[in-house]
Motif scaffolding. Structure first.
Motif, short mmCIF file in Angstrom:
data_model
loop_
_atom_site.label_atom_id
_atom_site.label_comp_id
_atom_site.label_asym_id
_atom_site.label_seq_id
_atom_site.Cartn_x
_atom_site.Cartn_y
_atom_site.Cartn_z
N ASP A 8 0.81 -1.22 0.00
CA ASP A 8 0.00 0.00 0.00
C ASP A 8 0.84 1.27 0.00
O ASP A 8 0.32 2.37 0.12
N TRP A 9 2.15 1.14 -0.15
CA TRP A 9 3.05 2.27 -0.24
C TRP A 9 3.31 2.60 -1.71
O TRP A 9 3.18 1.75 -2.58
N SER A 23 4.39 6.75 2.34
CA SER A 23 3.56 6.01 3.30
C SER A 23 2.17 5.77 2.71
O SER A 23 1.78 6.40 1.73
N PRO A 24 1.40 4.87 3.32
CA PRO A 24 0.04 4.60 2.81
C PRO A 24 -0.83 5.86 2.84
O PRO A 24 -0.63 6.74 3.67
N GLY A 29 -7.01 10.43 1.18
CA GLY A 29 -6.14 10.25 0.02
C GLY A 29 -4.78 10.90 0.16
O GLY A 29 -4.04 11.00 -0.82
N TYR A 30 -4.40 11.35 1.37
CA TYR A 30 -3.11 11.99 1.59
C TYR A 30 -2.10 11.01 2.15
O TYR A 30 -2.44 10.12 2.93
N ARG A 31 -0.86 11.19 1.78
CA ARG A 31 0.24 10.42 2.36
C ARG A 31 0.87 11.29 3.45
O ARG A 31 1.20 12.45 3.20
N ALA A 32 1.05 10.73 4.63
CA ALA A 32 1.57 11.50 5.77
C ALA A 32 3.06 11.78 5.63
O ALA A 32 3.57 12.73 6.21
N GLY A 33 3.77 10.97 4.84
CA GLY A 33 5.20 11.19 4.73
C GLY A 33 5.86 10.25 3.76
O GLY A 33 5.20 9.50 3.03
N GLY A 120 5.77 3.21 13.49
CA GLY A 120 5.21 1.99 12.91
C GLY A 120 5.49 1.88 11.42
O GLY A 120 5.86 0.81 10.92
N TRP A 121 5.31 2.98 10.69
CA TRP A 121 5.58 2.96 9.24
C TRP A 121 7.06 2.73 8.97
O TRP A 121 7.42 1.93 8.11
N ILE A 122 7.92 3.45 9.68
CA ILE A 122 9.36 3.27 9.49
C ILE A 122 9.73 1.81 9.75
O ILE A 122 10.52 1.22 9.01
#
Length: 131
Positions: A8-9, A23-24, A29-33, A120-122
């Motif tokens: 999902d990235w 990031s997902p 519809g926004y990516r946080a980073g 968590g994403w990292i």
């Protein structure tokens, strides 16, 4: 050297040099980073030297930039530098693999994600490192 991003990235090659991992997307519809992966030759003779130089070269509006505890991914030790600011967070992981410098610079919008979500994403990507 490689990292694997979850399905999902987004992953794209920027300027033919850096891989950008987004990031997902959230519900709007926004990516946080994103994380920017680079590898290239290095003049640093040690991980500590590379970390010090990297910390001294952090650019941005960060109220606090500090080196955190080193971490190991795929059998390789990475330094970890974290910066905090109003507009974005900054996490830099870097390692020496022979004479090659490997780095991933992560930045996230703190209005779109908590530090727990960011970590968590990292941690979805960094442990996939293979040299």
């Amino acid at each position: 050297m490689q990292f694997k991003a979850p399905p999902d990235w987004s992953v794209s090659l920027e300027d033919g040099v850096s891989y950008v991992m987004g990031s997902p997307k959230d519900e709007q519809g926004y990516r946080a980073g994103r994380g920017i992966f680079n590898a290239g030759s290095s003049l640093a003779l040690s991980l500590d030297e590379l970390a010090t130089t990297s910390r001294d070269n952090v650019i941005g509006d960060y109220s606090k930039v500090e080196r955190l505890k080193d971490v190991t991914f795929g059998g390789t030790t990475f330094f970890h530098i974290r910066g905090s600011g109003e507009a974005q967070t900054y996490d830099l992981y870097g390692a020496l693999v022979g004479d090659v410098e490997v780095s991933v610079a992560w930045s996230f919008n703190p209005d779109l994600a908590t530090q727990k979500q960011i970590d968590g994403w990292i941690n979805q990507v960094m442990p996939t490192f293979k040299a």
